[in-house]
Design a protein around this motif. Structure first.
Motif, PDB file in Angstrom:
ATOM      1  N   ALA A  62      -3.475  45.985  32.558  1.00 46.40           N
ATOM      2  CA  ALA A  62      -4.157  47.147  33.132  1.00 46.40           C
ATOM      3  C   ALA A  62      -4.481  46.960  34.601  1.00 46.40           C
ATOM      4  O   ALA A  62      -4.311  47.879  35.416  1.00 46.40           O
ATOM      5  CB  ALA A  62      -5.432  47.432  32.346  1.00 46.40           C
ATOM      6  N   THR A  63      -4.946  45.768  34.978  1.00 43.00           N
ATOM      7  CA  THR A  63      -5.343  45.559  36.367  1.00 43.00           C
ATOM      8  C   THR A  63      -4.158  45.653  37.314  1.00 43.00           C
ATOM      9  O   THR A  63      -4.307  46.109  38.462  1.00 43.00           O
ATOM     10  CB  THR A  63      -6.030  44.192  36.528  1.00 43.00           C
ATOM     11  OG1 THR A  63      -5.167  43.163  36.057  1.00 43.00           O
ATOM     12  CG2 THR A  63      -7.327  44.145  35.742  1.00 43.00           C
ATOM     13  N   ASN A  64      -2.997  45.256  36.863  1.00 42.50           N
ATOM     14  CA  ASN A  64      -1.807  45.338  37.705  1.00 42.50           C
ATOM     15  C   ASN A  64      -1.184  46.730  37.697  1.00 42.50           C
ATOM     16  O   ASN A  64      -0.699  47.208  38.718  1.00 42.50           O
ATOM     17  CB  ASN A  64      -0.783  44.300  37.256  1.00 42.50           C
ATOM     18  CG  ASN A  64      -1.134  42.910  37.730  1.00 42.50           C
ATOM     19  OD1 ASN A  64      -0.778  42.509  38.826  1.00 42.50           O
ATOM     20  ND2 ASN A  64      -1.865  42.181  36.902  1.00 42.50           N
ATOM     21  N   LEU A  65      -1.196  47.376  36.548  1.00 39.89           N
ATOM     22  CA  LEU A  65      -0.646  48.724  36.466  1.00 39.89           C
ATOM     23  C   LEU A  65      -1.384  49.680  37.407  1.00 39.89           C
ATOM     24  O   LEU A  65      -0.783  50.566  38.007  1.00 39.89           O
ATOM     25  CB  LEU A  65      -0.721  49.237  35.029  1.00 39.89           C
ATOM     26  CG  LEU A  65       0.133  48.497  33.998  1.00 39.89           C
ATOM     27  CD1 LEU A  65      -0.211  48.968  32.589  1.00 39.89           C
ATOM     28  CD2 LEU A  65       1.618  48.682  34.295  1.00 39.89           C
ATOM     29  N   THR A  66      -2.697  49.493  37.533  1.00 41.81           N
ATOM     30  CA  THR A  66      -3.470  50.387  38.391  1.00 41.81           C
ATOM     31  C   THR A  66      -3.121  50.185  39.857  1.00 41.81           C
ATOM     32  O   THR A  66      -3.125  51.135  40.634  1.00 41.81           O
ATOM     33  CB  THR A  66      -4.977  50.174  38.167  1.00 41.81           C
ATOM     34  OG1 THR A  66      -5.237  50.090  36.776  1.00 41.81           O
ATOM     35  CG2 THR A  66      -5.776  51.330  38.744  1.00 41.81           C
ATOM     36  N   ASP A  67      -2.816  48.946  40.256  1.00 44.94           N
ATOM     37  CA  ASP A  67      -2.399  48.713  41.640  1.00 44.94           C
ATOM     38  C   ASP A  67      -1.084  49.434  41.940  1.00 44.94           C
ATOM     39  O   ASP A  67      -0.890  49.980  43.029  1.00 44.94           O
ATOM     40  CB  ASP A  67      -2.250  47.217  41.902  1.00 44.94           C
ATOM     41  CG  ASP A  67      -3.592  46.531  42.124  1.00 44.94           C
ATOM     42  OD1 ASP A  67      -4.504  47.181  42.658  1.00 44.94           O
ATOM     43  OD2 ASP A  67      -3.718  45.357  41.774  1.00 44.94           O
ATOM     44  N   VAL A  68      -0.160  49.412  40.999  1.00 43.86           N
ATOM     45  CA  VAL A  68       1.091  50.153  41.182  1.00 43.86           C
ATOM     46  C   VAL A  68       0.800  51.648  41.273  1.00 43.86           C
ATOM     47  O   VAL A  68       1.314  52.352  42.157  1.00 43.86           O
ATOM     48  CB  VAL A  68       2.065  49.864  40.019  1.00 43.86           C
ATOM     49  CG1 VAL A  68       3.281  50.793  40.088  1.00 43.86           C
ATOM     50  CG2 VAL A  68       2.509  48.408  40.046  1.00 43.86           C
ATOM     51  N   ALA A  69      -0.065  52.144  40.381  1.00 38.23           N
ATOM     52  CA  ALA A  69      -0.403  53.570  40.379  1.00 38.23           C
ATOM     53  C   ALA A  69      -1.042  53.995  41.685  1.00 38.23           C
ATOM     54  O   ALA A  69      -0.826  55.123  42.159  1.00 38.23           O
ATOM     55  CB  ALA A  69      -1.340  53.867  39.212  1.00 38.23           C
ATOM     56  N   ALA A  70      -1.829  53.098  42.293  1.00 38.38           N
ATOM     57  CA  ALA A  70      -2.530  53.435  43.526  1.00 38.38           C
ATOM     58  C   ALA A  70      -1.581  53.673  44.695  1.00 38.38           C
ATOM     59  O   ALA A  70      -1.976  54.264  45.707  1.00 38.38           O
ATOM     60  CB  ALA A  70      -3.521  52.334  43.887  1.00 38.38           C
ATOM     61  N   MET A  71      -0.339  53.236  44.568  1.00 36.34           N
ATOM     62  CA  MET A  71       0.673  53.512  45.592  1.00 36.34           C
ATOM     63  C   MET A  71       1.415  54.818  45.317  1.00 36.34           C
ATOM     64  O   MET A  71       2.311  55.195  46.069  1.00 36.34           O
ATOM     65  CB  MET A  71       1.677  52.356  45.661  1.00 36.34           C
ATOM     66  CG  MET A  71       1.053  51.008  45.950  1.00 36.34           C
ATOM     67  SD  MET A  71       0.196  50.958  47.549  1.00 36.34           S
ATOM     68  CE  MET A  71       1.576  51.066  48.685  1.00 36.34           C
ATOM     69  N   GLY A  72       1.048  55.484  44.218  1.00 29.90           N
ATOM     70  CA  GLY A  72       1.746  56.700  43.839  1.00 29.90           C
ATOM     71  C   GLY A  72       3.038  56.424  43.095  1.00 29.90           C
ATOM     72  O   GLY A  72       3.919  57.290  43.022  1.00 29.90           O
ATOM     73  N   ALA A  73       3.171  55.221  42.525  1.00 31.91           N
ATOM     74  CA  ALA A  73       4.402  54.817  41.858  1.00 31.91           C
ATOM     75  C   ALA A  73       4.222  54.794  40.346  1.00 31.91           C
ATOM     76  O   ALA A  73       3.108  54.713  39.832  1.00 31.91           O
ATOM     77  CB  ALA A  73       4.836  53.438  42.346  1.00 31.91           C
TER      78      ALA A  73
END
Length: 313
Positions: A62-73
């Motif tokens: 979850a912590t890594n998926l959110t970082d990807v999401a924060a880039m709009g990806a």
């Protein structure tokens, strides 16, 4: 151990070659990929007495998926490395694998684990590298907010910090050490708050929604809303004005509490942010300044170097 773990993991839709060779091959149809990494260490980041193995795998994803999401990806693949004491039971590692798999199914359907590494260590450590596909869009950076933009947030605000406070107050034995039985009891009585700390459910899909809605800036809120908002403000050269009435009954915990892993985004003036984003303020021209109904905001939050007792999560 690998023979037991790998069958529990799905390589996902983007894997052209999954785990089992010297390296994986992952499709990058956009011609670019987003990449991020995060490390969880027993002690500063989690306690085995409080977290179930499934929790650890879920939170690591979850912590890594959110970082990807924060880039709009859109998240596509994870590489996971685990270092554990030699006495670690294989079923603990299987539980971590199950948590990784289930988090991907729930938070980023189509993404999978394509490889990683195992090693020995004096303490348990989980390192995850995540990849994402921009699908032809420009990445949403921290530096694009402009005065007049709408400030919005998606996800929990302060729940993980409230859950951690409950664990510290009610799930330690007489010597102050974490106690598994007490933690289970606290979790049974406060499942939402304790779950928000041990196995967060961030709004990963909201990252793409924000990007397609024209978000001008965005970041993952992992160290506290105020602390991370300051990073966005400094990167964009703007100020952020929060509304107290938009932050719930306890705005100070909403601002200071860490590890919710929500998304903070700015949108052009007049934009109605897509759900689950909620408007919590406005971007102004006072560079680097954060306010709550006009009053300065304390931007302290979680710092891994202060330890559990000194931080928020």
């Amino acid at each position: 151990m690998l023979a037991r773990i790998l069958p529990r993991l799905d390589p996902g839709d983007s894997a052209l070659l999954g785990a089992g060779d010297d390296a994986a091959v992952v499709a990058a149809p956009d011609g670019r990929y987003v990449v991020t990494t995060d490390l969880m260490v027993h002690g500063p980041d989690f306690r085995l007495a409080w977290s179930r193995p499934h929790d650890l795998g879920w939170k690591a994803a979850a912590t890594n998926l959110t970082d990807v999401a924060a880039m709009g990806a859109r998240p596509t693949a994870l590489v996971v490395s685990i270092a554990a004491p030699p006495t670690t039971r294989v079923d603990l590692l299987e539980g971590i694998a199950d948590g990784l798999r289930d988090a991907l199914v729930a938070l980023a359907p189509g993404a999978g684990v394509v490889g990683g590494d195992l090693s020995a260590s004096s303490v348990l450590m989980i390192a995850v590298t995540a990849f994402g596909d921009l699908e032809g869009r420009a990445p949403v950076l921290r530096s694009g907010a402009r005065p007049g933009d709408v400030l919005a947030h998606a996800g929990a605000r302060g729940d993980a910090a409230r859950g951690l406070a409950l664990l510290f107050a009610q799930a330690r034995d007489g010597s102050g050490e974490p106690d598994a039985a007490l933690a289970d009891d606290v979790r049974a009585r406060h499942p939402h708050l304790v779950g928000a700390q041990l196995a967060p459910e961030p709004p990963v899909a909201a990252g793409v929604l924000a990007a397609t809605a024209g978000a001008t800036a965005m970041l993952d809120v992992s160290d506290g809303l105020a602390r991370d908002a300051r990073r966005l403000a400094e990167a964009s050269g703007v100020g952020l004005a929060f509304r107290r009435d938009a932050l719930g009954d306890d705005p100070m915990t909403a601002l200071a509490g860490a590890e919710d892993h929500g998304l903070l985004a700015a949108f052009p003036p007049g934009t109605v942010p897509p759900r689950p984003f909620e408007v919590i303020g406005v971007v102004d021209g006072h560079a680097g300044r954060l306010t709550l109904d006009g009053e300065p905001v304390d931007t302290s939050g979680w710092d891994p170097y202060t330890g559990w007792d000194g931080g928020a999560g």
